[in-house]
Motif scaffolding. Structure first.
Motif, PDB file in Angstrom:
ATOM      1  N   ILE A 162      24.920 -60.451  -3.723  1.00  8.59           N
ATOM      2  CA  ILE A 162      24.151 -59.368  -3.104  1.00  8.59           C
ATOM      3  C   ILE A 162      23.922 -59.642  -1.624  1.00  8.59           C
ATOM      4  O   ILE A 162      24.101 -58.772  -0.767  1.00  8.59           O
ATOM      5  N   LEU A 163      23.547 -60.880  -1.306  1.00  2.31           N
ATOM      6  CA  LEU A 163      23.252 -61.228   0.080  1.00  2.31           C
ATOM      7  C   LEU A 163      24.486 -61.160   0.970  1.00  2.31           C
ATOM      8  O   LEU A 163      24.404 -60.756   2.133  1.00  2.31           O
ATOM      9  N   SER A 164      25.656 -61.530   0.420  1.00  2.00           N
ATOM     10  CA  SER A 164      26.878 -61.475   1.221  1.00  2.00           C
ATOM     11  C   SER A 164      27.385 -60.059   1.402  1.00  2.00           C
ATOM     12  O   SER A 164      28.071 -59.757   2.382  1.00  2.00           O
ATOM     13  N   GLY A 216      23.228 -72.451  13.586  1.00  2.00           N
ATOM     14  CA  GLY A 216      23.778 -71.133  13.291  1.00  2.00           C
ATOM     15  C   GLY A 216      22.847 -70.233  12.512  1.00  2.00           C
ATOM     16  O   GLY A 216      23.235 -69.138  12.106  1.00  2.00           O
ATOM     17  N   ARG A 217      21.613 -70.686  12.340  1.00  2.00           N
ATOM     18  CA  ARG A 217      20.674 -69.956  11.480  1.00  2.00           C
ATOM     19  C   ARG A 217      20.408 -68.540  11.941  1.00  2.00           C
ATOM     20  O   ARG A 217      20.401 -67.592  11.132  1.00  2.00           O
ATOM     21  N   GLU A 218      20.215 -68.350  13.234  1.00  2.00           N
ATOM     22  CA  GLU A 218      19.851 -67.025  13.740  1.00  2.00           C
ATOM     23  C   GLU A 218      21.003 -66.039  13.634  1.00  2.00           C
ATOM     24  O   GLU A 218      20.781 -64.829  13.563  1.00  2.00           O
ATOM     25  N   ARG A 219      22.231 -66.542  13.632  1.00  2.00           N
ATOM     26  CA  ARG A 219      23.377 -65.631  13.498  1.00  2.00           C
ATOM     27  C   ARG A 219      23.518 -65.094  12.091  1.00  2.00           C
ATOM     28  O   ARG A 219      24.063 -64.001  11.881  1.00  2.00           O
ATOM     29  N   GLY A 220      23.027 -65.857  11.107  1.00  2.00           N
ATOM     30  CA  GLY A 220      23.111 -65.425   9.723  1.00  2.00           C
ATOM     31  C   GLY A 220      24.533 -65.497   9.190  1.00  2.00           C
ATOM     32  O   GLY A 220      25.445 -66.000   9.848  1.00  2.00           O
ATOM     33  N   GLY A 221      24.718 -64.978   7.985  1.00  2.00           N
ATOM     34  CA  GLY A 221      26.044 -64.919   7.397  1.00  2.00           C
ATOM     35  C   GLY A 221      26.555 -66.235   6.838  1.00  2.00           C
ATOM     36  O   GLY A 221      27.726 -66.348   6.472  1.00  2.00           O
ATOM     37  N   ASP A 229      25.372 -57.289   1.571  1.00  2.00           N
ATOM     38  CA  ASP A 229      24.387 -56.407   2.193  1.00  2.00           C
ATOM     39  C   ASP A 229      23.645 -57.193   3.267  1.00  2.00           C
ATOM     40  O   ASP A 229      22.795 -58.032   2.959  1.00  2.00           O
ATOM     41  N   ARG A 230      23.958 -56.939   4.535  1.00  2.00           N
ATOM     42  CA  ARG A 230      23.351 -57.694   5.619  1.00  2.00           C
ATOM     43  C   ARG A 230      21.854 -57.398   5.776  1.00  2.00           C
ATOM     44  O   ARG A 230      21.144 -58.147   6.434  1.00  2.00           O
ATOM     45  N   GLN A 231      21.368 -56.317   5.160  1.00  2.00           N
ATOM     46  CA  GLN A 231      19.939 -56.022   5.209  1.00  2.00           C
ATOM     47  C   GLN A 231      19.178 -56.689   4.073  1.00  2.00           C
ATOM     48  O   GLN A 231      17.951 -56.680   4.051  1.00  2.00           O
ATOM     49  N   ALA A 232      19.897 -57.270   3.115  1.00  2.00           N
ATOM     50  CA  ALA A 232      19.243 -57.944   2.000  1.00  2.00           C
ATOM     51  C   ALA A 232      18.643 -59.261   2.468  1.00  2.00           C
ATOM     52  O   ALA A 232      19.180 -59.929   3.349  1.00  2.00           O
ATOM     53  N   MET A 233      17.526 -59.627   1.878  1.00  2.00           N
ATOM     54  CA  MET A 233      16.821 -60.849   2.273  1.00  2.00           C
ATOM     55  C   MET A 233      16.283 -61.531   1.026  1.00  2.00           C
ATOM     56  O   MET A 233      15.715 -60.887   0.147  1.00  2.00           O
ATOM     57  N   LEU A 234      16.463 -62.840   0.968  1.00  2.00           N
ATOM     58  CA  LEU A 234      15.948 -63.602  -0.162  1.00  2.00           C
ATOM     59  C   LEU A 234      14.443 -63.772  -0.027  1.00  2.00           C
ATOM     60  O   LEU A 234      13.933 -64.026   1.063  1.00  2.00           O
ATOM     61  N   ILE A 235      13.745 -63.652  -1.137  1.00  2.00           N
ATOM     62  CA  ILE A 235      12.320 -63.948  -1.158  1.00  2.00           C
ATOM     63  C   ILE A 235      12.101 -65.104  -2.120  1.00  2.00           C
ATOM     64  O   ILE A 235      12.426 -65.022  -3.293  1.00  2.00           O
ATOM     65  N   GLY A 236      11.630 -66.229  -1.580  1.00  2.00           N
ATOM     66  CA  GLY A 236      11.367 -67.406  -2.398  1.00  2.00           C
ATOM     67  C   GLY A 236       9.896 -67.444  -2.758  1.00  2.00           C
ATOM     68  O   GLY A 236       9.433 -66.748  -3.654  1.00  2.00           O
ATOM     69  N   GLY A 237       9.135 -68.246  -2.029  1.00  2.00           N
ATOM     70  CA  GLY A 237       7.697 -68.281  -2.269  1.00  2.00           C
ATOM     71  C   GLY A 237       6.961 -67.121  -1.626  1.00  2.00           C
ATOM     72  O   GLY A 237       5.824 -66.821  -1.978  1.00  2.00           O
ATOM     73  N   GLY A 238       7.598 -66.468  -0.664  1.00  2.00           N
ATOM     74  CA  GLY A 238       7.006 -65.293  -0.033  1.00  2.00           C
ATOM     75  C   GLY A 238       6.084 -65.583   1.123  1.00  2.00           C
ATOM     76  O   GLY A 238       5.522 -64.657   1.728  1.00  2.00           O
ATOM     77  N   THR A 239       5.930 -66.855   1.513  1.00  2.00           N
ATOM     78  CA  THR A 239       4.977 -67.161   2.588  1.00  2.00           C
ATOM     79  C   THR A 239       5.445 -66.651   3.940  1.00  2.00           C
ATOM     80  O   THR A 239       4.622 -66.438   4.835  1.00  2.00           O
ATOM     81  N   LEU A 240       6.747 -66.441   4.111  1.00  2.00           N
ATOM     82  CA  LEU A 240       7.265 -65.882   5.356  1.00  2.00           C
ATOM     83  C   LEU A 240       7.561 -64.394   5.215  1.00  2.00           C
ATOM     84  O   LEU A 240       7.089 -63.568   5.993  1.00  2.00           O
TER      85      LEU A 240
END
Length: 273
Positions: A16-18, A146-151, A20-31
């Motif tokens: 899903i994440l690969s 490379g974190r800010e570039r994503g992908g 859909d570039r608008q998709a975002m993982l939610i782990g603990g949700g603190t961010l």
């Protein structure tokens, strides 16, 4: 509009994440949930992972692997991870630590991300999965660059070599509000010794650059030296090499530069905070 997708496997979430570039993982949700609650994130897909592998810990062997969904509270509950208790305890208060995950901390913006600083000092690798393929490992330092570039893919775990002597991993978080204030800066150092001399020094800072950074100047002057006062003084003189701290609501650039050598010297000397 925000959509929430729950995935039973890491490969499903990675797919899903690969795709859909608008998709975002939610782990603990603190961010992520802070951005949702404050109206900064209003569209896209939030991906939840229920795969047990996401929260697995392999901690007893020479190579440690921690799932990206492992929380700071889980780290603190593990006696075998006692060498990581100080950085885990530096993440918020007890309620936050039950939610905040290792994977989420990798994406925390400066001046947050103190646990990542400790992982950087341990020369950790990040395990990534892109789409439905197999995972691959990448040095944490490269991942951050490379974190800010994503992908890059879904972060599934972090790996590092277990310290042979846990007392050789040092960590210090400097904050105005204790015990859970936001960092003015943080320092982590892994300083294995051989015949009384430092071998393969790894030193990292938080809040001294836009991303957690390696203190290569300090590593260079400590390598092969006994950890005595002359070596500590040389490390303090090299402390600011490569640093680019910011001025923010927590501290000014000037203040961070002034106190870093002081606290680095105290950490290396084993002095109390």
């Amino acid at each position: 509009m925000l959509d929430v997708r729950t995935c039973a496997s890491l490969s499903e979430a990675a797919g899903i994440l690969s795709g859909d570039r608008q998709a975002m993982l939610i782990g603990g949700g603190t961010l992520v949930m802070r951005d949702v609650n404050e109206g900064r994130l209003t569209e896209g897909t939030l991906v939840r992972v229920t795969d047990p592998a996401y929260r697995q810990m392999s901690v007893s062997g020479a190579r440690v692997e921690l799932g990206a969904g492992v929380t700071m509270a889980m780290v603190l509950a593990s006696r075998e991870l006692a060498y990581l208790h100080a950085p885990a305890r530096g993440i918020g208060g007890p309620a936050i630590r039950t939610m905040a995950t290792i994977g989420g901390n990798l994406f925390a913006a400066t001046p947050y991300g103190d646990f990542t600083v400790a992982l950087l000092a341990l020369d950790a690798q990040v395990v990534l999965q892109a789409g439905y393929g197999s995972g691959r490992a990448m040095p944490l330092e490269d991942f951050l660059a490379g974190r800010e570039r994503g992908g890059q893919g879904l972060v599934t775990a972090v790996q590092f070599s277990r310290p042979q002597n846990p007392s050789e991993l040092f960590f210090r978080k400097i904050a105005r509000v204790k015990p859970k204030g936001i960092s003015v800066l943080s320092i982590a150092a892994h300083l294995p010794s051989s015949s009384g001399r430092v071998a393969q020094a790894r030193v990292a800072y938080g809040a001294m650059a836009p991303l957690p950074m390696r203190a290569r100047g300090v590593e260079r002057v400590l390598e092969g030296k006994a950890l005595d006062q002359p070596a500590i003084q040389a490390a303090k003189q090299a402390a600011l090499e490569g640093c680019r701290p910011a001025t923010d609501a927590i501290a000014s650039e000037w203040y961070r530069r002034e106190i870093l050598p002081v606290h680095l010297g105290r950490l290396l000397a084993g002095e109390p905070r």
